[in-house]
Design a protein around this motif. Sequence first.
Motif, mmCIF file in Angstrom:
data_model
loop_
_atom_site.group_PDB
_atom_site.id
_atom_site.type_symbol
_atom_site.label_atom_id
_atom_site.label_comp_id
_atom_site.label_asym_id
_atom_site.label_seq_id
_atom_site.Cartn_x
_atom_site.Cartn_y
_atom_site.Cartn_z
ATOM 1 N N SER A 184 9.520 14.100 39.538
ATOM 2 C CA SER A 184 10.317 14.042 38.312
ATOM 3 C C SER A 184 10.441 15.429 37.688
ATOM 4 O O SER A 184 9.455 16.148 37.530
ATOM 5 C CB SER A 184 9.653 13.087 37.325
ATOM 6 N N ASP B 233 12.179 -1.172 35.294
ATOM 7 C CA ASP B 233 11.511 0.024 34.784
ATOM 8 C C ASP B 233 10.002 -0.034 35.001
ATOM 9 O O ASP B 233 9.332 1.003 35.084
ATOM 10 C CB ASP B 233 11.798 0.214 33.295
ATOM 11 N N VAL C 155 8.275 2.053 37.956
ATOM 12 C CA VAL C 155 7.896 3.469 37.910
ATOM 13 C C VAL C 155 6.395 3.607 37.726
ATOM 14 O O VAL C 155 5.735 4.418 38.389
ATOM 15 C CB VAL C 155 8.664 4.202 36.785
ATOM 16 N N SER D 231 9.598 10.198 40.511
ATOM 17 C CA SER D 231 10.785 10.026 39.676
ATOM 18 C C SER D 231 11.345 8.616 39.838
ATOM 19 O O SER D 231 10.922 7.840 40.699
ATOM 20 C CB SER D 231 11.860 11.046 40.060
ATOM 21 N N ILE D 232 12.342 8.328 39.009
ATOM 22 C CA ILE D 232 13.002 7.031 39.042
ATOM 23 C C ILE D 232 13.677 6.775 40.382
ATOM 24 O O ILE D 232 13.888 5.627 40.787
ATOM 25 C CB ILE D 232 14.029 6.926 37.882
ATOM 26 N N TRP E 144 17.120 5.531 27.302
ATOM 27 C CA TRP E 144 16.263 4.827 28.237
ATOM 28 C C TRP E 144 14.814 5.052 27.825
ATOM 29 O O TRP E 144 14.402 6.174 27.509
ATOM 30 C CB TRP E 144 16.509 5.417 29.607
ATOM 31 N N LEU F 234 12.310 5.187 29.683
ATOM 32 C CA LEU F 234 11.700 6.135 30.622
ATOM 33 C C LEU F 234 12.068 7.572 30.274
ATOM 34 O O LEU F 234 11.259 8.490 30.432
ATOM 35 C CB LEU F 234 12.145 5.815 32.053
ATOM 36 N N GLU F 235 13.287 7.771 29.813
ATOM 37 C CA GLU F 235 13.703 9.113 29.392
ATOM 38 C C GLU F 235 12.944 9.516 28.136
ATOM 39 O O GLU F 235 12.526 10.668 27.986
ATOM 40 C CB GLU F 235 15.214 9.128 29.131
ATOM 41 N N LYS G 170 9.552 10.624 29.089
ATOM 42 C CA LYS G 170 9.580 11.969 29.667
ATOM 43 C C LYS G 170 9.628 13.023 28.565
ATOM 44 O O LYS G 170 8.935 14.046 28.618
ATOM 45 C CB LYS G 170 10.791 12.119 30.590
#
Length: 678
Positions: free
Chosen positions: A53, A87, A90, A106-107, A401, A403-404, A407
Motif C-alpha cells: 500500500s 473491506d 484487507v 493494499s486493497i 472510503w 479504508l482510505e 490510511k
Amino acid sequence: MTNKTVADLIARSNRLGADKRNTNFAGGNTSAKGTQTDPVTGEDVDLLWVKGSGGDLGTLTESGLAVLRLDRMRALVQSYPGVDREDEMVAAFDYCLHGKGGAAPSIDTAMHGLVDAAHVDHLHPDSGIAIATAADGEALTKDIFGGKVVWVPWRRPGFQLGLDIAAVKEANPQAVGTILGGHGITAWGATSEEAEANSLWIIETAEAYIRDNGRQDPFGAPLPGYGPLPEDQRRARAAALAPVIRGLASTDKPQVGHFTDDPAVLEFLGHESHPRLGALGTSCPDHFLRTKVKPLVLDLPADASIGDSISRLRELHAQYRADYQAYYDRHATHDSPAIRGADPAIVLVPGVGMFSYGANKQTARVAGEFYLNAINVMRGAEAVSSYAPIEESEKFRIEYWALEEAKLARMPKPKSHATRIALVTGAASGIGKAIATRLAAEGACVVIADLDLDSAQAVAGELGGPDVAIGVRADVTSEDQVRAAIDAAVLAFGGLDLVVNNAGLSISKPLLETSEKDWDLQHNVMAKGSFLVSKAAARVLIDQEMGGDIIYISSKNSVFAGPNNIAYSATKADQAHQVRLLAAELGEYGVKVNGINPDGVVRGSGIFAGGWGAKRAAVYGVPEEELGKYYAQRTLLKREVLPENVANAVAVLTSVDMSHTTGLHVPVDAGVAAAFLR
C-alpha cells in the motif's frame, strides 16, 4: 538475499513505473508468485510478492513488497462474506503474511493473488483509461483487442474485483489482460518478461488505435480568447494570481501549491469542450483521490484583467465549496468519515495553466500530474467516443472510503513548519544556510536566494531538491531581482509564508576611514535590501490572506555602540527599526514581523571569512582564529554563537508557539549586557 523472482519483479516494476504513460506516481501495482523454503519447516512454500500500500512502481524496492502465503490468501475465498463486507478482507490479509510480511498489503492484493498467473500487472495508463472511460468502452475493447483483452465492468477495487478478474482469466484462456471499466488495465503472464510485454502491448495498441482512428479535434473547436498567452505574459499572470488562488485553496487548511503551463493543459483550456469535460471530473480512483471529483475552472478569457479574474475566482470558489458540500451531503451516510475540506485541489486558468494543491510540494505536484493524466484520458476517450467517467456516487464511495480514511490516519503528524513556504536571502552559506536547513528540517519549502546562483542551487540540492527547496539568484539591492525571486517562490510552491532578511556584509573601519562607497554599499544591501524584500513579500502575504512572518537578522550592534563600525551598526539599527515599523503596519493582515540580534557569528560565516573577521580581530587585538573564543569570553554565558543558534531562534519565532508575538527583537548573543534591550 533477494531471490530471482523478486529481483525480476522489482526490475519490471521500476521499468513500468519510470514511464508515466504506463502508470502514474504511486499508481498501480505488480506481483509475482514463487516458491521459497520456509525457515521453520524447511519445506517449500508458495508465496505472493505484491507491491504494498502506498508504494510507487518507479522507485519500488524489496522493502515495498508485501509477502503473503499464497495458500492462506486463496483460502480467504472460503470465508469471503460478500461484496457488502469485502473491506473486512484487507484486515484478513494480515493473517496471510509470511514472516514479518514486508509492506502493508493494499486493497488490490486479491487481484494479484486470485488471478491464476505467475506474474500480474495492474496499471493506470492514459490510453487504457481512455478506453475504460469511453461511453462504448466494452465495444471498443472488443474492436481494438479482439478476444485477447476482456472488458470488466466498473467495480470498486477490492476482493470482489479480484474474483471477477480471476473468473475472466479462467473463462478466456486466450486473454492476456483486461480493461477495467472506468479504472485502468490488468495484464498477466507466465514469466515476468511475458507479463511486462503483455502490459506494454495493451498500452501501445490502445495508443495506436486512438492515434489512427481518433478525431483530430477531440476537445472541439478553439475557443476565441482562451488560447495560451505568450510565455512571459502567462508566467507573470500566474505569479500575480497564485497567492490569491493559494489563499482560496487553503480556506479549510493551509496547502502548498504547484504550477504548470504544460502544453496539454493550455490546449485543453483553449478549446470549447473544456467546461463540459472539467465538470465531469476524473474517473480513475487514483486520479480523483488526489484531484478531487472536479477542478475549479476560471470561466474568463486569457486577457481578462487581473482584477476581474481575482473577483471571479472568489465567486467560483464560493460556488465550488457549496457544490462540494452538496456532493458530500448527497452521498454521506451515518458512518461516512467527516468531510475533509471543500476547497479545490486543481484550479485551471485559461491561457495561463494549472495550479494544484496538497499537504506538501510532492503531493501538490503529483496532483497536477494526475490531472494531466486525466486530460490525456479525456482526449483519448473523446477522440474515439465520448468521455463517460464513473458515477458520482461511486467516486464518493472511494473518496470517503473507510479504508482510505484509515490510511490517512496512519500518516505521521505534520512537522511544525509543514505547508509553510520560506524565502531566505543570503542563504547559500553561513547563517542563511543554517536557517534554510532548519526550516526545511521542520517541513517548510525553502527558496535559497543568494548572489551566487550555483551555491544556492547546490544548497537546495542538499536539502532535498525541487520538492523541498529551489535556488535562485537575487541581488537584494535590485527591485527587479527581488521581485523575480519572490515570483520564483510563488510559482515553485504556490505562495509565500515566511521571509528571512539575512543577506548582509560588513566593512570594519573607523569613521574617518569609512568612505561614502562603504556606507552606501552596506546600506544598500541591508537597509534597502531588507526594505525591498519585505515590500515584495508583503504584497504576496496580503493577497494570500493567510498571515505570515517576516524575520530580520539584525545584530547586537543595532543597540550596542562598538568601535570602528559606523556603517554596519547604523544599517543594522535601520533594520531593527524596520521591524517595529512593519510590525505596526502589517499586523492587520496577520503578518508578524520580528528580529534577531546575534553577536558575532564567526564559524561558517561568509562575512567573517570575507575579511571582516581579520579586521575585527585586529580591533580587539586577538588572532583571527581566536576571534570566536574571544567573543564567547565577553558574554555572560561564555558560549560562542553559531549559525545554528540563530536558525533555532528563527524556527521558534515562526512557529505556532509564537503566534501572538510581533515587533520583538530576540538577542542570540550568549548574553552581552551592553546590548540588553531597553
